[in-house]
Enzyme design. Structure first.
Site, PDB file in Angstrom:
ATOM      1  N   ALA A  48       2.045  -9.492  -5.097  1.00 32.13           N
ATOM      2  CA  ALA A  48       2.191  -9.848  -6.511  1.00 32.13           C
ATOM      3  C   ALA A  48       0.888 -10.017  -7.279  1.00 32.13           C
ATOM      4  O   ALA A  48       0.913 -10.339  -8.458  1.00 32.13           O
ATOM      5  CB  ALA A  48       2.985 -11.170  -6.608  1.00 32.13           C
ATOM      6  N   THR A  50      -2.052  -7.920  -7.701  1.00 33.73           N
ATOM      7  CA  THR A  50      -2.795  -6.831  -8.357  1.00 33.73           C
ATOM      8  C   THR A  50      -1.852  -5.636  -8.566  1.00 33.73           C
ATOM      9  O   THR A  50      -0.729  -5.627  -8.062  1.00 33.73           O
ATOM     10  CB  THR A  50      -3.999  -6.345  -7.494  1.00 33.73           C
ATOM     11  OG1 THR A  50      -3.516  -5.947  -6.209  1.00 33.73           O
ATOM     12  CG2 THR A  50      -5.053  -7.425  -7.317  1.00 33.73           C
ATOM     13  N   PHE A  52       0.664  -2.675  -9.245  1.00 33.91           N
ATOM     14  CA  PHE A  52       2.065  -2.612  -9.660  1.00 33.91           C
ATOM     15  C   PHE A  52       2.828  -3.914  -9.401  1.00 33.91           C
ATOM     16  O   PHE A  52       3.758  -4.250 -10.127  1.00 33.91           O
ATOM     17  CB  PHE A  52       2.763  -1.450  -8.944  1.00 33.91           C
ATOM     18  CG  PHE A  52       2.369  -0.099  -9.458  1.00 33.91           C
ATOM     19  CD1 PHE A  52       2.742   0.310 -10.727  1.00 33.91           C
ATOM     20  CD2 PHE A  52       1.616   0.767  -8.682  1.00 33.91           C
ATOM     21  CE1 PHE A  52       2.386   1.559 -11.225  1.00 33.91           C
ATOM     22  CE2 PHE A  52       1.246   2.025  -9.162  1.00 33.91           C
ATOM     23  CZ  PHE A  52       1.635   2.425 -10.434  1.00 33.91           C
ATOM     24  N   PHE A  73      -2.165 -11.604  -0.453  1.00 36.65           N
ATOM     25  CA  PHE A  73      -3.197 -11.918   0.540  1.00 36.65           C
ATOM     26  C   PHE A  73      -4.547 -11.776  -0.150  1.00 36.65           C
ATOM     27  O   PHE A  73      -5.069 -10.673  -0.264  1.00 36.65           O
ATOM     28  CB  PHE A  73      -3.081 -10.948   1.712  1.00 36.65           C
ATOM     29  CG  PHE A  73      -3.622 -11.466   3.019  1.00 36.65           C
ATOM     30  CD1 PHE A  73      -4.122 -12.754   3.132  1.00 36.65           C
ATOM     31  CD2 PHE A  73      -3.616 -10.669   4.149  1.00 36.65           C
ATOM     32  CE1 PHE A  73      -4.609 -13.237   4.338  1.00 36.65           C
ATOM     33  CE2 PHE A  73      -4.096 -11.135   5.370  1.00 36.65           C
ATOM     34  CZ  PHE A  73      -4.594 -12.429   5.457  1.00 36.65           C
ATOM     35  N   GLU A  74      -5.083 -12.866  -0.638  1.00 45.52           N
ATOM     36  CA  GLU A  74      -6.320 -12.823  -1.417  1.00 45.52           C
ATOM     37  C   GLU A  74      -7.332 -13.825  -0.873  1.00 45.52           C
ATOM     38  O   GLU A  74      -6.962 -14.815  -0.233  1.00 45.52           O
ATOM     39  CB  GLU A  74      -6.013 -13.136  -2.895  1.00 45.52           C
ATOM     40  CG  GLU A  74      -5.071 -12.136  -3.572  1.00 45.52           C
ATOM     41  CD  GLU A  74      -5.648 -10.727  -3.701  1.00 45.52           C
ATOM     42  OE1 GLU A  74      -6.877 -10.563  -3.567  1.00 45.52           O
ATOM     43  OE2 GLU A  74      -4.852  -9.784  -3.914  1.00 45.52           O
ATOM     44  N   ALA A 111       1.809 -11.312   4.500  1.00 51.21           N
ATOM     45  CA  ALA A 111       3.248 -11.104   4.275  1.00 51.21           C
ATOM     46  C   ALA A 111       3.930 -10.431   5.468  1.00 51.21           C
ATOM     47  O   ALA A 111       5.160 -10.488   5.594  1.00 51.21           O
ATOM     48  CB  ALA A 111       3.462 -10.247   3.028  1.00 51.21           C
ATOM     49  N   ALA A 139       0.125  -2.969  -0.413  1.00 56.30           N
ATOM     50  CA  ALA A 139      -0.742  -1.850  -0.028  1.00 56.30           C
ATOM     51  C   ALA A 139      -1.801  -2.441   0.889  1.00 56.30           C
ATOM     52  O   ALA A 139      -2.570  -3.299   0.471  1.00 56.30           O
ATOM     53  CB  ALA A 139      -1.374  -1.203  -1.249  1.00 56.30           C
ATOM     54  N   TYR A 234      -2.096  13.766   0.732  1.00 55.86           N
ATOM     55  CA  TYR A 234      -1.215  12.642   0.376  1.00 55.86           C
ATOM     56  C   TYR A 234       0.226  12.846   0.893  1.00 55.86           C
ATOM     57  O   TYR A 234       0.573  12.394   1.970  1.00 55.86           O
ATOM     58  CB  TYR A 234      -1.243  12.345  -1.146  1.00 55.86           C
ATOM     59  CG  TYR A 234      -0.677  10.956  -1.382  1.00 55.86           C
ATOM     60  CD1 TYR A 234      -1.510   9.849  -1.468  1.00 55.86           C
ATOM     61  CD2 TYR A 234       0.705  10.743  -1.403  1.00 55.86           C
ATOM     62  CE1 TYR A 234      -0.989   8.573  -1.591  1.00 55.86           C
ATOM     63  CE2 TYR A 234       1.236   9.476  -1.520  1.00 55.86           C
ATOM     64  CZ  TYR A 234       0.393   8.394  -1.626  1.00 55.86           C
ATOM     65  OH  TYR A 234       0.920   7.143  -1.720  1.00 55.86           O
ATOM     66  N   THR A 274      -6.568   2.158  -8.475  1.00 55.58           N
ATOM     67  CA  THR A 274      -6.481   0.841  -7.839  1.00 55.58           C
ATOM     68  C   THR A 274      -7.517   0.837  -6.714  1.00 55.58           C
ATOM     69  O   THR A 274      -8.138   1.869  -6.429  1.00 55.58           O
ATOM     70  CB  THR A 274      -5.085   0.552  -7.227  1.00 55.58           C
ATOM     71  OG1 THR A 274      -4.824   1.510  -6.214  1.00 55.58           O
ATOM     72  CG2 THR A 274      -3.985   0.601  -8.266  1.00 55.58           C
TER      73      THR A 274
HETATM   74  P1  NAI Z   1      -2.836  -3.020  -4.868  1.00 60.34           P
HETATM   75  O1  NAI Z   1      -3.918  -2.918  -3.861  1.00 60.34           O
HETATM   76  O2  NAI Z   1      -3.235  -3.199  -6.298  1.00 60.34           O
HETATM   77  O3  NAI Z   1      -1.833  -4.228  -4.510  1.00 60.34           O
HETATM   78  C1  NAI Z   1      -1.547  -4.576  -3.194  1.00 60.34           C
HETATM   79  C2  NAI Z   1      -0.933  -5.954  -3.117  1.00 60.34           C
HETATM   80  O4  NAI Z   1      -0.569  -6.213  -1.756  1.00 60.34           O
HETATM   81  C3  NAI Z   1      -1.868  -7.105  -3.525  1.00 60.34           C
HETATM   82  O5  NAI Z   1      -1.099  -8.087  -4.189  1.00 60.34           O
HETATM   83  C4  NAI Z   1      -2.348  -7.652  -2.179  1.00 60.34           C
HETATM   84  O6  NAI Z   1      -2.722  -9.018  -2.198  1.00 60.34           O
HETATM   85  C5  NAI Z   1      -1.092  -7.461  -1.363  1.00 60.34           C
HETATM   86  N1  NAI Z   1      -1.312  -7.429   0.088  1.00 60.34           N
HETATM   87  C6  NAI Z   1      -2.014  -6.530   0.810  1.00 60.34           C
HETATM   88  N2  NAI Z   1      -1.932  -6.833   2.125  1.00 60.34           N
HETATM   89  C7  NAI Z   1      -1.161  -7.952   2.222  1.00 60.34           C
HETATM   90  C8  NAI Z   1      -0.700  -8.745   3.295  1.00 60.34           C
HETATM   91  N3  NAI Z   1      -0.996  -8.465   4.560  1.00 60.34           N
HETATM   92  N4  NAI Z   1       0.052  -9.826   3.007  1.00 60.34           N
HETATM   93  C9  NAI Z   1       0.368 -10.144   1.716  1.00 60.34           C
HETATM   94  N5  NAI Z   1      -0.020  -9.414   0.668  1.00 60.34           N
HETATM   95  C10 NAI Z   1      -0.776  -8.334   0.913  1.00 60.34           C
HETATM   96  O7  NAI Z   1      -1.962  -1.714  -4.697  1.00 60.34           O
HETATM   97  P2  NAI Z   1      -1.002  -0.899  -5.652  1.00 60.34           P
HETATM   98  O8  NAI Z   1      -1.713   0.356  -6.030  1.00 60.34           O
HETATM   99  O9  NAI Z   1      -0.386  -1.740  -6.697  1.00 60.34           O
HETATM  100  O10 NAI Z   1       0.112  -0.451  -4.597  1.00 60.34           O
HETATM  101  C11 NAI Z   1       1.366  -1.074  -4.473  1.00 60.34           C
HETATM  102  C12 NAI Z   1       2.374  -0.018  -4.049  1.00 60.34           C
HETATM  103  O11 NAI Z   1       2.467   0.982  -5.066  1.00 60.34           O
HETATM  104  C13 NAI Z   1       1.994   0.714  -2.752  1.00 60.34           C
HETATM  105  O12 NAI Z   1       3.159   0.956  -2.004  1.00 60.34           O
HETATM  106  C14 NAI Z   1       1.420   2.025  -3.280  1.00 60.34           C
HETATM  107  O13 NAI Z   1       1.514   3.066  -2.341  1.00 60.34           O
HETATM  108  C15 NAI Z   1       2.338   2.251  -4.459  1.00 60.34           C
HETATM  109  N6  NAI Z   1       1.852   3.230  -5.439  1.00 60.34           N
HETATM  110  C16 NAI Z   1       0.538   3.237  -5.867  1.00 60.34           C
HETATM  111  C17 NAI Z   1       0.093   4.224  -6.746  1.00 60.34           C
HETATM  112  C18 NAI Z   1      -1.337   4.269  -7.217  1.00 60.34           C
HETATM  113  O14 NAI Z   1      -1.759   5.301  -7.754  1.00 60.34           O
HETATM  114  N7  NAI Z   1      -2.108   3.211  -7.099  1.00 60.34           N
HETATM  115  C19 NAI Z   1       1.014   5.252  -7.277  1.00 60.34           C
HETATM  116  C20 NAI Z   1       2.392   5.090  -6.849  1.00 60.34           C
HETATM  117  C21 NAI Z   1       2.766   4.129  -5.939  1.00 60.34           C
HETATM  118 NA    NA Z   2       0.835  -4.424  -6.007  1.00 58.54          NA
END
Ligand code: NAI
Ligand code: NA
Length: 396
Positions: A48, A50, A52, A73-74, A111, A139, A234, A274
């Site tokens: 939650a 960063t 999406f 996880f921050e 998580a 992610a 990808y 991201t």
């Molecule tokens: P992000 O890196 O901005 O967000 C990741 C989130 O996961 C953060 O809140 C982080 O604290 C949390 N996290 C990571 N490891 C954790 C753990 N072990 N325990 C708890 N929390 C943890 O990534 P983003 O880009 O928002 O990605 C989210 C989803 O969206 C992924 O499934 C990604 O593949 C998908 N997505 C991303 C796109 C892009 O271009 N960035 C496009 C389409 C889908």
């Molecule tokens: Na996210």
């Protein structure tokens, strides 16, 4: 202290609390400007802080007055050392949510672990009773499977053949050719274990077993497809196998939730800058061309615009959720428009170091990258002393 961006390789090791807070406030203002969404009222967002996931938490809270629990996880701050951006984002989100009279609590930890799932279930039980929307937006490069104790590492590799294509170092603007070796050994299994649907399923099983899912509850995870240009690294690479698994998991979860009329969806979102996507070779060059064209066409979107549209025009219309032939929600429709992709394919061939800042949106890419860490945000005084020791209200 005065906080400046400090780069190490592809990541920035500092982040600016006020810049992060301003980003969150801007997203909240955007959601308020778009009007009320008749959506879920008790929402769990996993991932939650960063990208999406943060946009989803903001859209639920400020679009639908929802109570939200955020899991992430921050890194917390220490004297003289900044927290990771998601920490400051979450602190700002809670402050604004509480000001607006909205319930918002956060859990910081892994998580994937049983412990964090336990804490989250207990919090839902104590404070909300049940949840009616679960956003799954993790992610991560690693996952420890809590059942087997095995630590899995995901990789971004093509499958079968070496993949050679153009890429850009977005800091220097240098366009070059890169070759990526194909996956080997357990690369595919490991990537599926980290970014596939197993953990999503575990969360839903755990919530259901303790009757914490409201009747008709919905859960959504995020996926990506992208164009043929990036396919080898990808969608047809190791990460694509994980996304295939995630998408298949949606059907399995929907079956498991039949008795409470619950549903699981995957939403295919647009490519955005991201922390994760800037580390994938080839993708930054694609994104810089994509941004340029989508901005010219007036159809560019960031995370918050994407999720607002997902909620307002797909999930909460009062009608059945529109999906593609594979059952997926699509908000990557503008990215994948034929005219947009044709223009990118043409520019791709032309792109060299000398012309990229002209034919691509290298500036926009860099700005978005610095924004992720709270830098280069309009209205923030970066010469002023900033307090790095920021609390998240519900964590203290
Ligand atoms: P992000 O890196 O901005 O967000 C990741 C989130 O996961 C953060 O809140 C982080 O604290 C949390 N996290 C990571 N490891 C954790 C753990 N072990 N325990 C708890 N929390 C943890 O990534 P983003 O880009 O928002 O990605 C989210 C989803 O969206 C992924 O499934 C990604 O593949 C998908 N997505 C991303 C796109 C892009 O271009 N960035 C496009 C389409 C889908
Ligand atoms: Na996210």
């Amino acid at each position: 202290m005065i906080i400046e961006p400090r780069m190490r390789g592809f990541i920035c090791t500092t982040s600016h609390p006020e810049g992060c807070a301003q980003n969150v406030k801007n997203q909240i203002e955007y959601i308020k400007s778009k009007g009320a969404i008749n959506g879920a009222k008790k929402v769990l967002v996993i991932g939650a802080s960063t990208g999406f996931g943060l946009a989803s938490r903001i859209t639920s809270a400020f679009g639908s007055d929802a109570a939200t629990i955020g899991v992430f996880f921050e890194k917390e701050p220490a004297e003289g050392k900044t927290a990771s951006p998601g920490w400051y984002n979450s602190a700002a989100f809670e402050t604004e949510a509480h000001k607006a009279g909205l319930y918002a609590k956060s859990i910081n930890g892994d998580a994937f672990s049983n412990e964090i799932k336990r804490q989250t279930l207990d919090l839902i039980k104590a404070d909300l009773g049940q949840v009616d929307l679960i956003i799954y937006s993790l992610a991560s490069p690693v996952r420890m499977n809590p059942t087997t104790g095995v630590l899995h590492r995901s990789v971004l590799k093509p499958i079968g053949d070496v993949f050679t294509n153009k890429t850009v170092d977005f800091h220097s603007g240098k366009v070059s050719e890169i070759s990526i070796q194909p996956s080997s050994g357990d690369d595919i299994e490991n990537t599926v274990a980290v970014m596939g649907g197993e953990d999503w399923s575990m969360w839903i099983d755990a919530l259901k077993a303790e009757n914490l899912l409201a009747p008709g509850a919905t859960t959504v995870a995020y996926s990506y497809i992208g164009p043929s240009l990036t396919e080898a690294v990808y969608r047809k690479g190791t990460i694509g196998r994980a996304k295939d698994h995630l998408e298949a998991t949606a059907f399995a979860i929907t079956e498991k939730l039949a008795d409470i009329d619950g549903k699981a969806f995957v939403s295919v979102n647009k490519a955005l800058v991201t922390q994760a996507s800037s580390a994938i070779p080839v993708i930054p060059l694609y994104i810089s061309l994509l941004y340029k064209i989508m901005k010219e066409e007036g159809i560019h979107e960031g995370c918050i615009e994407q999720i607002q549209r997902l909620y307002q025009e797909r999930l909460f219309t009062g009608k059945p959720v529109p999906v593609d032939e594979k059952g997926r929600i699509r908000v990557d429709d503008l990215e994948m428009r034929a005219d947009v992709q044709e223009k990118i394919a043409k520019l791709w061939v032309e792109a060299v170091t000398e012309n990229l800042s002209e034919i691509g949106d290298l500036e926009g890419y860099r700005k978005d990258f610095y924004n992720l860490f709270g830098f280069d945000v309009q209205g923030v005084d970066y010469k002023a002393d900033a307090n790095e020791m920021v609390n998240i209200e519900s964590i203290g």
